[in-house]
Design an enzyme around this catalytic site. Structure first.
Site, short mmCIF file in Angstrom:
data_model
loop_
_atom_site.label_atom_id
_atom_site.label_comp_id
_atom_site.label_asym_id
_atom_site.label_seq_id
_atom_site.Cartn_x
_atom_site.Cartn_y
_atom_site.Cartn_z
CB THR A 199 -0.88 0.28 1.24
OG1 THR A 199 -1.59 -1.08 1.35
CG2 THR A 199 -1.79 1.28 1.12
CE LYS B 169 -4.89 -1.39 1.74
NZ LYS B 169 -5.82 -2.65 2.31
CE LYS C 293 1.57 2.33 4.12
NZ LYS C 293 1.91 0.94 3.60
P1 NAD Z 1 5.96 -5.95 7.20
O1 NAD Z 1 6.87 -4.70 8.02
O2 NAD Z 1 5.58 -6.99 8.17
O3 NAD Z 1 6.67 -6.48 6.09
C1 NAD Z 1 7.73 -5.37 5.26
C2 NAD Z 1 8.97 -6.23 4.98
O4 NAD Z 1 9.66 -5.63 3.83
C3 NAD Z 1 9.69 -6.42 6.16
O5 NAD Z 1 10.24 -7.61 6.41
C4 NAD Z 1 11.15 -5.70 5.86
O6 NAD Z 1 12.18 -5.99 6.56
C5 NAD Z 1 11.07 -5.42 4.17
N1 NAD Z 1 11.93 -4.33 3.62
C6 NAD Z 1 11.93 -2.91 4.30
N2 NAD Z 1 12.96 -2.56 3.40
C7 NAD Z 1 13.50 -3.57 2.42
C8 NAD Z 1 14.10 -3.28 1.30
N3 NAD Z 1 14.74 -2.15 0.86
N4 NAD Z 1 14.33 -4.50 0.51
C9 NAD Z 1 13.84 -5.57 0.94
N5 NAD Z 1 12.71 -5.80 1.94
C10 NAD Z 1 12.75 -4.77 2.74
O7 NAD Z 1 4.66 -5.14 6.62
P2 NAD Z 1 3.34 -6.12 6.22
O8 NAD Z 1 2.63 -6.13 7.21
O9 NAD Z 1 3.79 -7.19 5.42
O10 NAD Z 1 2.88 -5.10 5.11
C11 NAD Z 1 3.60 -5.05 3.73
C12 NAD Z 1 2.43 -3.95 3.01
O11 NAD Z 1 1.34 -4.52 2.87
C13 NAD Z 1 2.45 -2.59 3.52
O12 NAD Z 1 2.44 -1.57 2.39
C14 NAD Z 1 0.98 -2.50 4.14
O13 NAD Z 1 0.50 -1.17 4.27
C15 NAD Z 1 0.27 -3.73 3.43
N6 NAD Z 1 -0.71 -4.28 4.03
C16 NAD Z 1 -0.82 -4.80 5.22
C17 NAD Z 1 -1.82 -5.55 5.89
C18 NAD Z 1 -1.58 -6.21 7.26
O14 NAD Z 1 -2.59 -6.46 7.83
N7 NAD Z 1 -0.34 -6.37 7.84
C19 NAD Z 1 -2.85 -5.57 5.20
C20 NAD Z 1 -3.14 -4.88 3.83
C21 NAD Z 1 -2.01 -4.37 3.37
#
Ligand code: NAD
Length: 296
Positions: A87, A162, A237
């Site tokens: 997102t 979204k 966010k």
């Molecule tokens: P998260 O923080 O668990 O995962 C993100 C991952 O990206 C982490 O493991 C981090 O180490 C990695 N990362 C950061 N910088 C990086 C880079 N330069 N190269 C490679 N990896 C890198 O977050 P999440 O909960 O998995 O969410 C991911 C996305 O999905 C976000 O944009 C969030 O808004 C969206 N989202 C999350 C949910 C939820 O319920 N968690 C639901 C819908 C959408």
């Protein structure tokens, strides 16, 4: 299919695992040391992307997504798909899609709804923006990771869907919580309140599927001490992204703006950080009238 998967966090790891279980060859990368069964962990993002037919990114925000895109677009095979499921803000989605297309790639932005439970179960909803050709190429992957994919329009349309969805969600969760707190003070039993509202015109996903009152309705984070689920800071966010987008097109969104202020106050000035976004209910329980949200 040979797939690169960058960002193996709470969402990315189970999504990548589902692709492996469906027989795809997945090479992944995360800046944290992670292991996902069946995913070949590469030494950098470019290494995970090289030679892949589709590269999926699932990253925290638009700034990080842009940095990763700058690293991988130059090494990706021509006509491969850059599929961003994070997102992010609309500007980042559109600009990165343009860079990808200029490099001869297909680009699709496809943020998801359904949370970590949906990511594990393969029941996410994908809302996609991009060309027909790009969507067609990744649609079989949506079928594995999700239960529904809607092609919403050109680049950025997925992100637009979204943030509109989550603006509705944030606002309905707040009003559902304040209604429970009001009902308490009026001496109305919570179960009766649920029985009425969940089958009346006040029903919503927040009330019916994710009830913020413990012990009422289906199982939800409220039954687990408000552990996320969907963390309040992630809702904040998304509400900020919605306000940023609304400002850029001069859209009047007063309820969305107020929802953003309330979640900002909850996360940054109160005890909301790290709690589920439905923990607005215990917040309202403690309050009386006259405590207005801060004004930024
Ligand atoms: P998260 O923080 O668990 O995962 C993100 C991952 O990206 C982490 O493991 C981090 O180490 C990695 N990362 C950061 N910088 C990086 C880079 N330069 N190269 C490679 N990896 C890198 O977050 P999440 O909960 O998995 O969410 C991911 C996305 O999905 C976000 O944009 C969030 O808004 C969206 N989202 C999350 C949910 C939820 O319920 N968690 C639901 C819908 C959408």
């Amino acid at each position: 299919m040979k797939i690169g998967f960058i960002g193996l966090g709470n969402m990315g790891a189970p999504m990548a695992a589902n692709l492996v279980n469906a027989g795809h060859d997945v090479s992944g990368f995360d800046t944290l040391e992670v292991t996902v069964e069946g995913v070949d962990i590469a030494e950098c993002a470019a290494a995970a992307a090289r030679g892949a037919e589709v590269v999926i990114t699932m990253l925290p925000n638009g700034t990080i997504m842009r940095d990763v895109a700058a690293e991988i677009i130059p090494v990706m095979d021509k006509s491969a798909v850059f599929l961003d499921c994070s997102t992010v803000d609309l500007d980042s989605a559109r600009e990165v899609a343009q860079q990808a297309e200029q490099a001869g790639l297909l680009a699709v932005d496809a943020p998801v709804s359904g949370g970590t439970v949906g990511a594990s179960a393969g029941t996410l909803t994908f809302m996609a923006g991009g060309s027909e050709a790009g969507f067609a190429k990744v649609e079989p992957l949506f079928d594995i990771m999700g239960q529904k994919a809607v092609h919403c329009g050109g680049s950025g349309a997925g992100q637009a869907a979204k943030i509109c969805n989550n603006m509705i969600l944030g606002a309905t969760m707040i009003v559902t919580c304040e209604a429970f707190a009001l009902a308490d003070k009026l001496g109305l039993d919570r179960q009766k309140m649920f029985d009425v509202v969940s089958t009346s015109s006040g029903y919503s996903w927040s009330m019916n599927a994710y009830c913020p009152a413990p012990g009422i309705g289906p199982q939800s984070p409220a039954d687990n001490g408000y552990q996320p689920g969907f963390a309040a800071e992630l809702m904040l966010k998304d509400l900020r992204l919605a306000q940023h987008a609304a400002e850029s097109v001069d859209a009047d969104t007063p309820i969305g703006k107020l929802a953003q202020r309330l979640y900002a106050q909850f996360v940054e000035n109160e005890d909301g950080k790290g709690r589920d976004f439905s923990a607005m209910l215990p917040r309202f329980e403690k309050r009386g009238r006259g405590s207005e949200p801060r004004s930024d």
